[in-house]
Scaffold this motif. Structure first.
Motif, PDB file in Angstrom:
ATOM      1  N   ASP A 271       9.494  -6.026  -3.235  1.00 34.44           N
ATOM      2  CA  ASP A 271       8.584  -4.946  -3.268  1.00 34.44           C
ATOM      3  C   ASP A 271       7.663  -5.104  -4.351  1.00 34.44           C
ATOM      4  O   ASP A 271       6.349  -4.667  -4.255  1.00 34.44           O
ATOM      5  CB  ASP A 271       9.351  -3.770  -3.684  1.00 34.44           C
ATOM      6  N   ILE A 272       8.001  -5.722  -5.395  1.00 35.42           N
ATOM      7  CA  ILE A 272       7.165  -5.974  -6.574  1.00 35.42           C
ATOM      8  C   ILE A 272       5.894  -6.783  -6.237  1.00 35.42           C
ATOM      9  O   ILE A 272       4.709  -6.819  -6.632  1.00 35.42           O
ATOM     10  CB  ILE A 272       7.883  -6.245  -7.690  1.00 35.42           C
TER      11      ILE A 272
ATOM     12  N   ALA B 154       0.780  -1.264  -0.010  1.00 31.04           N
ATOM     13  CA  ALA B 154       0.096   0.031   0.059  1.00 31.04           C
ATOM     14  C   ALA B 154       0.641   1.262   0.089  1.00 31.04           C
ATOM     15  O   ALA B 154       0.467   2.147  -0.785  1.00 31.04           O
ATOM     16  CB  ALA B 154      -1.115  -0.040   1.096  1.00 31.04           C
ATOM     17  N   THR B 155       1.984   1.169   0.838  1.00 35.04           N
ATOM     18  CA  THR B 155       2.743   2.338   0.721  1.00 35.04           C
ATOM     19  C   THR B 155       3.561   2.378  -0.415  1.00 35.04           C
ATOM     20  O   THR B 155       3.510   3.661  -1.092  1.00 35.04           O
ATOM     21  CB  THR B 155       3.975   2.441   1.945  1.00 35.04           C
ATOM     22  N   LEU B 156       4.007   1.494  -1.086  1.00 33.47           N
ATOM     23  CA  LEU B 156       4.711   1.528  -2.422  1.00 33.47           C
ATOM     24  C   LEU B 156       3.704   1.933  -3.390  1.00 33.47           C
ATOM     25  O   LEU B 156       4.069   2.853  -4.335  1.00 33.47           O
ATOM     26  CB  LEU B 156       5.275   0.144  -2.941  1.00 33.47           C
ATOM     27  N   PHE B 157       2.383   1.647  -3.402  1.00 31.84           N
ATOM     28  CA  PHE B 157       1.384   2.075  -4.332  1.00 31.84           C
ATOM     29  C   PHE B 157       1.393   3.464  -4.216  1.00 31.84           C
ATOM     30  O   PHE B 157       1.323   4.240  -5.144  1.00 31.84           O
ATOM     31  CB  PHE B 157       0.126   1.214  -4.249  1.00 31.84           C
ATOM     32  N   LYS B 158       1.196   4.051  -3.099  1.00 33.19           N
ATOM     33  CA  LYS B 158       1.028   5.627  -3.020  1.00 33.19           C
ATOM     34  C   LYS B 158       2.141   6.328  -3.607  1.00 33.19           C
ATOM     35  O   LYS B 158       1.999   7.214  -3.958  1.00 33.19           O
ATOM     36  CB  LYS B 158       0.701   5.928  -1.337  1.00 33.19           C
TER      37      LYS B 158
ATOM     38  N   ALA C  33       4.750  -7.313  -3.095  1.00 35.37           N
ATOM     39  CA  ALA C  33       3.678  -6.637  -2.270  1.00 35.37           C
ATOM     40  C   ALA C  33       2.854  -5.690  -3.049  1.00 35.37           C
ATOM     41  O   ALA C  33       1.821  -5.667  -2.506  1.00 35.37           O
ATOM     42  CB  ALA C  33       4.633  -5.973  -1.221  1.00 35.37           C
ATOM     43  N   LEU C  34       3.459  -4.985  -4.150  1.00 37.53           N
ATOM     44  CA  LEU C  34       2.813  -3.964  -5.030  1.00 37.53           C
ATOM     45  C   LEU C  34       1.653  -5.052  -5.912  1.00 37.53           C
ATOM     46  O   LEU C  34       0.729  -4.463  -5.849  1.00 37.53           O
ATOM     47  CB  LEU C  34       3.739  -3.517  -5.939  1.00 37.53           C
ATOM     48  N   LEU C  35       2.012  -6.203  -6.026  1.00 34.89           N
ATOM     49  CA  LEU C  35       1.042  -6.814  -6.848  1.00 34.89           C
ATOM     50  C   LEU C  35      -0.043  -7.215  -6.190  1.00 34.89           C
ATOM     51  O   LEU C  35      -1.377  -7.003  -6.542  1.00 34.89           O
ATOM     52  CB  LEU C  35       1.462  -8.172  -7.335  1.00 34.89           C
ATOM     53  N   GLY C  36       0.055  -7.538  -4.911  1.00 36.20           N
ATOM     54  CA  GLY C  36      -1.220  -7.688  -3.858  1.00 36.20           C
ATOM     55  C   GLY C  36      -1.961  -6.497  -3.904  1.00 36.20           C
ATOM     56  O   GLY C  36      -3.145  -6.727  -3.919  1.00 36.20           O
ATOM     57  N   THR C  37      -1.301  -5.175  -3.713  1.00 37.16           N
ATOM     58  CA  THR C  37      -2.086  -3.965  -3.601  1.00 37.16           C
ATOM     59  C   THR C  37      -2.883  -3.822  -5.017  1.00 37.16           C
ATOM     60  O   THR C  37      -4.109  -3.509  -4.763  1.00 37.16           O
ATOM     61  CB  THR C  37      -1.144  -2.997  -3.328  1.00 37.16           C
ATOM     62  N   VAL C  38      -2.154  -4.011  -6.001  1.00 38.98           N
ATOM     63  CA  VAL C  38      -3.035  -3.899  -7.385  1.00 38.98           C
ATOM     64  C   VAL C  38      -4.212  -4.756  -7.447  1.00 38.98           C
ATOM     65  O   VAL C  38      -5.186  -4.304  -7.951  1.00 38.98           O
ATOM     66  CB  VAL C  38      -1.926  -4.117  -8.535  1.00 38.98           C
ATOM     67  N   LYS C  39      -3.939  -6.049  -7.045  1.00 37.31           N
ATOM     68  CA  LYS C  39      -5.073  -6.961  -6.947  1.00 37.31           C
ATOM     69  C   LYS C  39      -6.219  -6.580  -6.178  1.00 37.31           C
ATOM     70  O   LYS C  39      -7.249  -7.062  -6.148  1.00 37.31           O
ATOM     71  CB  LYS C  39      -4.781  -8.379  -7.054  1.00 37.31           C
ATOM     72  N   SER C  40      -5.797  -5.963  -5.112  1.00 35.43           N
ATOM     73  CA  SER C  40      -6.791  -5.565  -4.022  1.00 35.43           C
ATOM     74  C   SER C  40      -7.797  -4.673  -4.455  1.00 35.43           C
ATOM     75  O   SER C  40      -9.003  -4.633  -3.791  1.00 35.43           O
ATOM     76  CB  SER C  40      -6.088  -5.209  -2.732  1.00 35.43           C
TER      77      SER C  40
END
Length: 109
Positions: free
Chosen positions: A96-97, A28-32, A99-106
């Motif tokens: 990191d990627i 979530a932090t990386l997405f932001k 973790a970011l994948l999980g956020t994108v899919k969320s």
């Protein structure tokens, strides 16, 4: 199961859950930091930059995990070679990627 194995199993399960929570928070932090400017905080791509570039609404995306990871690593170009999405391979680790994948899919319903 012996008395010693039960705490060990609980420790392993607790560690996996804690790691997942940490990974989700980091994603979530990386997405932001790296994605929200174009994709929006809610992933709907309702930003001026998104409209100009035709950024994909992540809430309706059906893109496969491997393709999402590839696009994060390598970026995305249009047919003429213009950068639509920058590559993050030099900025983000594999973890990191992931973790970011999980956020994108969320963002998907």
């Amino acid at each position: 199961m012996s008395a010693l194995r039960i705490p060990l199993v609980l420790l392993i399960v607790s560690t996996v859950v804690a790691t997942s929570d940490l990974s989700a928070a980091e994603g979530a932090t990386l997405f932001k930091q790296h994605c929200a400017l174009c994709h929006g905080k809610d992933g709907k791509a309702n930003t001026p930059i998104a409209k100009k570039l035709g950024v994909k609404d992540l809430t309706v995306s059906k893109t496969a995990d491997a393709e999402i990871e590839r696009q994060i690593r390598e970026g995305k170009l249009d047919d003429k070679g213009k950068v639509l999405m920058p590559a993050f391979a030099q900025k983000l680790s594999k973890e990191d990627i992931t973790a970011l994948l999980g956020t994108v899919k969320s963002f998907r319903p």
